[in-house]
Design an enzyme around this catalytic site. Sequence first.
Site: not given
Length: 472
Positions: A316, A362, A389
Amino acid sequence: MLPPADSLAPAWLTVPEDANDLAAGVWPASAVRDDDGGLVLAGVSAASLVRTHGTPVVVIDEDEVRTRARAFRLAFERAASDAGTTAQVYYAGKAFLSTTVARWVIDEGLRVDVCTRGELEIALAAGVAPGSLGFHGNNKSVAELERAVEVGVGSIIVDSAIEIERLAAITARRDAVQRVLVRVISGVHAETHDFLATAHEDQKFGFPLEDAAAAVARIREVPGLEFAGLHCHIGSQIFGVAGFRESASRLLELHAALLQDGPVPQLNLGGGFGIAYTRVDDPTPIDVLAAEIVSAVAEGCAARGIPVPALSFEPGRAIIGTAGVTLYEVGTTKDVTIASGAVRRYISVDGGMSDNARPALYGAQYSARLASRRGDGEPQLSRVVGKHCESGDIVVDHEYLPADLVPGDLLAVPVTGAYCVSLASNYNHVPRPPVLAVRDGRSRVIVRGETLDDLLSRDAGIDGASAPEGEK
């Protein structure tokens, strides 16, 4: 003379000779700079796209997607033919799926892998033949399974004993037969982030190796289920082939044992092939991946005296990741001096974790380049951050960018074709950006951007009193 490498820079990041260069393998093959130094993608200038569509905007190079999809299909087909078998390549739709992208990959001879009802409906709306779909997921609902059986999905990758019983009941009620594969945890620990490793024992996907045979036996008992083979996915963003080779070897032990009680037509080894996000990343070439993985399967089968099964793979990210570039406008810049005396420039852009959550999820690393012009300043260590924020709202953690970069400049972040749009959110009520396809000097919208009106339309308290208590 180039400035010395800043003490804040990671060891892998070196000062570039030119902070305007476009590193090969990180950008789409069509990416160039025009005579004024502006970024051009597939013959379309970044500046013109922004004038029409604003920022942020995600740009997908159609030819890059098609070329990579075709390369995967041909590489695995050639390798499989050399091994005396066949191979199918599924595009993993979770990376990024729209009806347009689905049509591109189908045009190039691929199938499509989906993992939710929403992805299934997008693929069907694109005209993908149901028989060319694979349906994944660790918690497919009864309704999702009903729909998959109803439309005739080519294969369902079963993930639990409960799912087998759900399918048994559905196929009995519908008097249907559904092909299924069994997802197996091979126990191979991919060299990737823990959240991306999907074949270690303590995780949510699939059956442990020791339980898989019982799952297959149950499937073979159900008249409405056709056992089509085994499936394993060891993780994502993996370089090299060692993990794939070891995983295949472990699955072939099970495969050989299952052959004693019936056919095991297919072996699906998943995807997870790594791509370059920075100039130091060195992904394995597609032809090498295909040749070595298929060779490992063929060798394992020969050692066990069994025929090589039909093979399937599910890239993908490796198909669409490099095709994507996100364009932002610089809003503010500031130089921050830390206790050591080192200085880092913070460059704030008008997007962030709402359009690219991967750095926050990650710690993913990205690259960036000035897109509206060629910078004349010396390379300066910079951190590109979003407008949200959150202190963790980082788009590019470490990059050298021209020191003369100022508010109003356009910034381009490459390799955003995979998992950026898919993971996009409305955090802080920021609308999700449009997605454009570019090819041969032309652009078109393939996913419309959200507007503030779109966001407001979902708030049930606007234009009238709130719904009565208890009413939904």
